[in-house]
Design a protein around this motif. Structure first.
Motif, PDB file in Angstrom:
ATOM      1  N   GLY A 162     -10.939  -1.976  13.058  1.00  0.00           N
ATOM      2  CA  GLY A 162     -12.971  -1.711  12.245  1.00  0.00           C
ATOM      3  C   GLY A 162     -13.733  -3.425  13.235  1.00  0.00           C
ATOM      4  O   GLY A 162     -14.563  -2.792  13.147  1.00  0.00           O
ATOM      5  N   ILE A 163     -13.273  -4.212  13.906  1.00  0.00           N
ATOM      6  CA  ILE A 163     -14.550  -4.992  14.342  1.00  0.00           C
ATOM      7  C   ILE A 163     -14.454  -4.264  15.498  1.00  0.00           C
ATOM      8  O   ILE A 163     -15.855  -4.106  16.584  1.00  0.00           O
ATOM      9  CB  ILE A 163     -13.747  -6.221  14.687  1.00  0.00           C
ATOM     10  CG1 ILE A 163     -13.080  -7.399  13.703  1.00  0.00           C
ATOM     11  CG2 ILE A 163     -14.239  -6.670  16.186  1.00  0.00           C
ATOM     12  CD1 ILE A 163     -12.223  -8.388  13.156  1.00  0.00           C
ATOM     13  N   ALA A 164     -13.599  -3.449  16.138  1.00  0.00           N
ATOM     14  CA  ALA A 164     -14.007  -2.432  17.627  1.00  0.00           C
ATOM     15  C   ALA A 164     -15.316  -1.861  17.528  1.00  0.00           C
ATOM     16  O   ALA A 164     -15.958  -1.319  18.238  1.00  0.00           O
ATOM     17  CB  ALA A 164     -12.877  -1.958  18.333  1.00  0.00           C
ATOM     18  N   ALA A 165     -14.740  -0.714  16.535  1.00  0.00           N
ATOM     19  CA  ALA A 165     -16.102  -0.080  15.351  1.00  0.00           C
ATOM     20  C   ALA A 165     -17.587  -0.550  14.834  1.00  0.00           C
ATOM     21  O   ALA A 165     -18.336   0.159  15.985  1.00  0.00           O
ATOM     22  CB  ALA A 165     -15.547   1.161  14.925  1.00  0.00           C
ATOM     23  N   LEU A 166     -17.564  -1.763  14.884  1.00  0.00           N
ATOM     24  CA  LEU A 166     -18.568  -2.374  14.638  1.00  0.00           C
ATOM     25  C   LEU A 166     -19.326  -3.157  15.951  1.00  0.00           C
ATOM     26  O   LEU A 166     -20.385  -3.380  15.405  1.00  0.00           O
ATOM     27  CB  LEU A 166     -18.394  -3.738  13.572  1.00  0.00           C
ATOM     28  CG  LEU A 166     -18.076  -3.261  12.250  1.00  0.00           C
ATOM     29  CD1 LEU A 166     -17.517  -4.581  11.674  1.00  0.00           C
ATOM     30  CD2 LEU A 166     -19.291  -2.647  11.498  1.00  0.00           C
ATOM     31  N   ASP A 167     -18.857  -3.417  16.457  1.00  0.00           N
ATOM     32  CA  ASP A 167     -19.142  -3.699  18.046  1.00  0.00           C
ATOM     33  C   ASP A 167     -20.025  -2.837  18.662  1.00  0.00           C
ATOM     34  O   ASP A 167     -20.554  -2.935  19.358  1.00  0.00           O
ATOM     35  CB  ASP A 167     -18.309  -5.097  18.584  1.00  0.00           C
ATOM     36  CG  ASP A 167     -17.876  -6.036  18.275  1.00  0.00           C
ATOM     37  OD1 ASP A 167     -18.066  -6.589  17.441  1.00  0.00           O
ATOM     38  OD2 ASP A 167     -16.951  -6.464  18.961  1.00  0.00           O
ATOM     39  N   ARG A 168     -19.431  -1.407  18.890  1.00  0.00           N
ATOM     40  CA  ARG A 168     -19.967   0.138  19.392  1.00  0.00           C
ATOM     41  C   ARG A 168     -21.268  -0.363  19.032  1.00  0.00           C
ATOM     42  O   ARG A 168     -22.043   0.099  19.442  1.00  0.00           O
ATOM     43  CB  ARG A 168     -19.080   1.103  19.052  1.00  0.00           C
ATOM     44  CG  ARG A 168     -17.381   0.814  19.859  1.00  0.00           C
ATOM     45  CD  ARG A 168     -17.209   2.649  20.023  1.00  0.00           C
ATOM     46  NE  ARG A 168     -16.698   2.863  18.840  1.00  0.00           N
ATOM     47  CZ  ARG A 168     -15.287   2.458  19.048  1.00  0.00           C
ATOM     48  NH1 ARG A 168     -14.747   1.585  19.372  1.00  0.00           N
ATOM     49  NH2 ARG A 168     -14.670   2.804  17.823  1.00  0.00           N
ATOM     50  N   LEU A 169     -21.847  -0.946  17.263  1.00  0.00           N
ATOM     51  CA  LEU A 169     -23.063  -0.433  16.767  1.00  0.00           C
ATOM     52  C   LEU A 169     -23.885  -1.518  17.478  1.00  0.00           C
ATOM     53  O   LEU A 169     -23.955  -3.079  16.715  1.00  0.00           O
ATOM     54  CB  LEU A 169     -23.060  -0.785  15.385  1.00  0.00           C
ATOM     55  CG  LEU A 169     -22.071   0.195  15.193  1.00  0.00           C
ATOM     56  CD1 LEU A 169     -22.128   0.339  12.950  1.00  0.00           C
ATOM     57  CD2 LEU A 169     -23.123   2.042  14.995  1.00  0.00           C
ATOM     58  N   VAL A 170     -24.350  -1.749  18.872  1.00  0.00           N
ATOM     59  CA  VAL A 170     -25.297  -3.068  19.689  1.00  0.00           C
ATOM     60  C   VAL A 170     -26.307  -3.142  19.212  1.00  0.00           C
ATOM     61  O   VAL A 170     -27.044  -2.143  18.607  1.00  0.00           O
ATOM     62  CB  VAL A 170     -25.299  -2.586  20.707  1.00  0.00           C
ATOM     63  CG1 VAL A 170     -25.531  -3.199  21.851  1.00  0.00           C
ATOM     64  CG2 VAL A 170     -24.162  -1.910  21.522  1.00  0.00           C
ATOM     65  N   GLY A 171     -26.511  -4.601  18.836  1.00  0.00           N
ATOM     66  CA  GLY A 171     -27.861  -5.284  18.406  1.00  0.00           C
ATOM     67  C   GLY A 171     -27.205  -6.251  17.309  1.00  0.00           C
ATOM     68  O   GLY A 171     -26.708  -6.281  16.117  1.00  0.00           O
ATOM     69  N   ARG A 182     -22.907  -3.959   5.020  1.00  0.00           N
ATOM     70  CA  ARG A 182     -22.717  -3.110   4.536  1.00  0.00           C
ATOM     71  C   ARG A 182     -21.348  -2.165   4.607  1.00  0.00           C
ATOM     72  O   ARG A 182     -20.537  -1.861   3.730  1.00  0.00           O
ATOM     73  CB  ARG A 182     -24.276  -2.338   4.318  1.00  0.00           C
ATOM     74  CG  ARG A 182     -23.844  -1.433   3.013  1.00  0.00           C
ATOM     75  CD  ARG A 182     -25.767  -0.839   1.888  1.00  0.00           C
ATOM     76  NE  ARG A 182     -25.873  -0.148   1.709  1.00  0.00           N
ATOM     77  CZ  ARG A 182     -25.469  -0.415   0.394  1.00  0.00           C
ATOM     78  NH1 ARG A 182     -25.042  -1.520  -0.095  1.00  0.00           N
ATOM     79  NH2 ARG A 182     -25.939   0.008  -0.730  1.00  0.00           N
ATOM     80  N   ILE A 183     -21.457  -2.257   6.158  1.00  0.00           N
ATOM     81  CA  ILE A 183     -19.871  -1.096   6.594  1.00  0.00           C
ATOM     82  C   ILE A 183     -18.778  -1.068   6.136  1.00  0.00           C
ATOM     83  O   ILE A 183     -17.742  -1.238   5.150  1.00  0.00           O
ATOM     84  CB  ILE A 183     -19.951  -0.853   7.549  1.00  0.00           C
ATOM     85  CG1 ILE A 183     -21.302   0.079   8.328  1.00  0.00           C
ATOM     86  CG2 ILE A 183     -18.682   0.201   8.001  1.00  0.00           C
ATOM     87  CD1 ILE A 183     -21.921   0.306   9.549  1.00  0.00           C
ATOM     88  N   ALA A 184     -18.591  -2.558   6.274  1.00  0.00           N
ATOM     89  CA  ALA A 184     -17.201  -3.444   5.838  1.00  0.00           C
ATOM     90  C   ALA A 184     -17.566  -4.267   4.796  1.00  0.00           C
ATOM     91  O   ALA A 184     -15.987  -3.941   4.203  1.00  0.00           O
ATOM     92  CB  ALA A 184     -17.380  -5.152   6.713  1.00  0.00           C
ATOM     93  N   LYS A 185     -18.214  -4.113   3.472  1.00  0.00           N
ATOM     94  CA  LYS A 185     -18.362  -4.007   1.907  1.00  0.00           C
ATOM     95  C   LYS A 185     -17.928  -2.432   1.647  1.00  0.00           C
ATOM     96  O   LYS A 185     -16.631  -2.136   0.403  1.00  0.00           O
ATOM     97  CB  LYS A 185     -19.174  -4.372   1.573  1.00  0.00           C
ATOM     98  CG  LYS A 185     -19.701  -5.766   1.693  1.00  0.00           C
ATOM     99  CD  LYS A 185     -20.652  -6.357   1.319  1.00  0.00           C
ATOM    100  CE  LYS A 185     -21.543  -7.986   1.505  1.00  0.00           C
ATOM    101  NZ  LYS A 185     -22.446  -7.869   0.624  1.00  0.00           N
ATOM    102  N   VAL A 186     -18.012  -1.246   2.126  1.00  0.00           N
ATOM    103  CA  VAL A 186     -17.839  -0.292   1.353  1.00  0.00           C
ATOM    104  C   VAL A 186     -16.780   0.215   2.161  1.00  0.00           C
ATOM    105  O   VAL A 186     -16.458   1.260   1.457  1.00  0.00           O
ATOM    106  CB  VAL A 186     -18.991   0.370   1.727  1.00  0.00           C
ATOM    107  CG1 VAL A 186     -20.522  -0.161   1.120  1.00  0.00           C
ATOM    108  CG2 VAL A 186     -19.491   1.529   2.901  1.00  0.00           C
ATOM    109  N   ALA A 187     -16.670  -0.048   3.008  1.00  0.00           N
ATOM    110  CA  ALA A 187     -15.454   0.756   3.850  1.00  0.00           C
ATOM    111  C   ALA A 187     -14.066   0.753   2.672  1.00  0.00           C
ATOM    112  O   ALA A 187     -13.036   1.046   3.151  1.00  0.00           O
ATOM    113  CB  ALA A 187     -14.931  -0.253   5.455  1.00  0.00           C
ATOM    114  N   ARG A 188     -13.799  -0.536   2.320  1.00  0.00           N
ATOM    115  CA  ARG A 188     -12.371  -0.446   1.527  1.00  0.00           C
ATOM    116  C   ARG A 188     -12.423   0.031   0.388  1.00  0.00           C
ATOM    117  O   ARG A 188     -11.539   0.129  -0.512  1.00  0.00           O
ATOM    118  CB  ARG A 188     -13.144  -2.482   0.854  1.00  0.00           C
ATOM    119  CG  ARG A 188     -12.636  -2.991   2.318  1.00  0.00           C
ATOM    120  CD  ARG A 188     -12.788  -4.538   1.357  1.00  0.00           C
ATOM    121  NE  ARG A 188     -14.148  -4.776   0.768  1.00  0.00           N
ATOM    122  CZ  ARG A 188     -14.468  -5.845   0.644  1.00  0.00           C
ATOM    123  NH1 ARG A 188     -13.664  -6.798   0.368  1.00  0.00           N
ATOM    124  NH2 ARG A 188     -15.904  -5.892   0.071  1.00  0.00           N
TER     125      ARG A 188
END
Length: 523
Positions: A162-171, A182-188
């Motif tokens: 998940g961290i690798a996927a979030l890191d691909r969202l650059v910025g 929000r992604i990290a919260k709703v993904a569960r």
């Protein structure tokens, strides 16, 4: 079936809440056979006696109880920051109750009468989400704690994938930090997610991050561009088909729902789905089962739905082009992806990431990014968002002849001008007509004499019209940064129509495709 035990081999503990003794007993026996430890309650007050006495891995509750609502249990579990995953059971047709429960923080829902096979699968998913080891924590970031289904909870813990996927969202701008939080919260949970944003903002990357951060990350991620599938093939593509069910069907084939079983189904450009197909999709999502073409029975499917659109679905519903019930079913949780103009402070990081990828793909050294180039990019409108930025950098790398990168912001217009100059003069006025005068100026035909004779009639009318259409499409694509969705909107046509014309006229894009196949090129 997933194992009912956690990483410590402790049998998962389930609390079942239902006021009907027969159903309560049925659920208990079903779960006991799966190896769970089960406790049962017939009311809200009795349920809280069990909850105050101990912890559970999952809570399964009916929506209507003699002394209250199942929603009260969900709200209190969220308020007390308890770790139990809640599954609600609603009566058939009570879609609004299910949506309300998912928004309140429920992990999933079941529709009565409950299918026991589906019941076991949902409980297993809830227990797995509760007990799965999560070894790597994402550093906490400032963000409101009132979004999604984790209101009031601590910062979510995310796996390495998940961290690798979030890191691909650059910025690291404030809008992007909010998106990642929000992604990290709703993904569960299992609640459907609608990703909204302009074309080229990276909606599919957000959908992939939701999948990677969820307990379904080991399952398949199936991406579907709803606007790229011919209407007469939609049902077979989504739900599958049996051998002989239609001409050319020589064997059984799975649809997208079957292919995504145990994972995530990403419905890109959901706003382009025809109304007739929308009703069939709604039933599949509500019933969690699909019927292949030519089949007499429905197959249960365990998928999470993530959809995306660049359209305003509220307006589409009002205009009668999108079903209201499907909209509310898909829009349980919304993630708004910011346009690039709203996060220009991310430009340096985005440019570096894109240049690194472009250089790696081409086997080239990473070119130097000058302050002057960044300043020029910051002043450029970038209406095509990240896709237009990538297009500009691709062209800059291709034309680079030194260590320092030079940006040609007018490269697209220059190419159009050269194409127009080599075309017959009679074609230029018609090609100029539909676009803005400022954009048309560089490719205007030479000034004709005051009383010039009218141009001769074309000997091949179709070839003449094709050439005009091709030039207009090429210019519209250049001016929109090769964003086909934006170009189609400017020319008053649908995405499917412009794709057909691009393929028919043999127009190529900088990515080397003919516009007929790249499903990710129009996000």
């Amino acid at each position: 079936m997933s194992t009912p035990t956690s990483s410590t081999q402790r049998p998962a503990q389930i609390l079942v809440i239902d006021d009907e003794p027969d159903l309560r007993t049925l659920y208990e026996l079903t779960l006991l056979r799966e190896g769970y430890r089960v406790e049962a309650a017939g009311s809200v007050s009795e349920a809280w006696q069990h909850l105050e006495a101990g912890r559970f891995d999952a809570v399964i509750t009916d929506m209507r109880l003699p002394d209250g609502q199942g929603m009260e249990i969900i709200h209190r579990i969220q308020k007390d920051q308890r770790s139990e995953r809640c599954v609600v059971m609603t009566a058939y047709g009570s879609a609004e109750n299910a949506v309300e429960a998912l928004k309140a923080g429920a992990f999933d829902y079941l529709t009565k009468p409950v299918d026991l096979k589906q019941f076991r699968a949902v409980v297993a998913s809830a227990v797995q989400a509760r007990t799965a080891p999560q070894p790597v924590a994402k550093p906490a970031q400032a963000a409101p704690s009132t979004t999604g289904n984790a209101a009031g909870e601590a910062a979510p813990v995310t796996s390495g994938t998940g961290i690798a996927a979030l890191d691909r969202l650059v910025g690291e701008s404030e809008p992007m930090r909010l998106v990642k939080s929000r992604i990290a919260k709703v993904a569960r949970g299992m609640a459907p997610v609608l990703v909204r944003g302009e074309s080229g903002t990276g909606k599919e990357l957000v959908a992939r991050a939701v999948h990677a951060c969820s307990q379904r990350s080991e399952g398949p991620f199936v991406a579907v561009n709803c606007g790229a599938i011919p209407e007469n093939l939609l049902e077979a593509e989504f739900f599958g088909a049996k051998k002989g069910s239609y001409t050319g069907s020589s064997q059984d084939r799975d649809g997208y729902f079957q292919a995504a079983r145990g994972g995530t189904l990403f419905l890109d450009e959901i706003g382009d789905l025809p109304l007739a197909m929308q009703s069939k999709l709604l039933r599949a999502i509500q019933e969690r089962s699909v019927r292949s073409i030519g089949s007499t029975q429905e197959d249960a499917v365990d998928v999470r739905i993530v959809s995306a659109t660049h359209k305003d679905l509220h307006s589409e519903v009002q205009a009668g082009r999108f079903r209201q019930d499907l909209f509310y079913r898909l829009n349980v949780i919304e993630i708004a992806v910011p346009a690039l103009r709203d996060r220009r402070e991310d430009l340096p990081a985005l440019c570096n990431a894109l240049l690194s990828r472009i250089a790696q793909d081409g086997g080239l050294p990473v070119p130097h990014l000058s302050d002057d180039l960044l300043r020029r990019l910051a002043q450029h409108p970038l209406n095509g968002n990240v896709r237009e930025l990538e297009n500009l950098l691709h062209r800059a790398v291709a034309l680079n002849d030194g260590d320092e990168l030079h940006l040609d912001l007018m490269g697209g217009f220059t190419a159009a001008a050269e194409a127009a100059a080599s075309a017959p003069a009679a074609l230029s006025p018609a090609a100029d007509a539909p676009l803005a005068p400022a954009a048309a100026q560089p490719i205007a035909a030479p000034v004709a004499p005051a009383k010039a004779a009218p141009p001769p009639l074309p000997s091949d009318l179709q070839a003449y019209l094709d050439q005009q259409e091709r030039e207009i499409l090429v210019r519209a694509l250049h001016e929109s940064g090769f964003n086909r969705t934006a170009a189609a909107a400017r020319l008053g046509m649908s995405l499917r129509q412009i794709r057909y014309r691009i393929a028919r006229l043999g127009i190529t894009t900088p990515n080397g495709d003919d516009g007929a196949s790249s499903s990710n090129a129009d996000d």
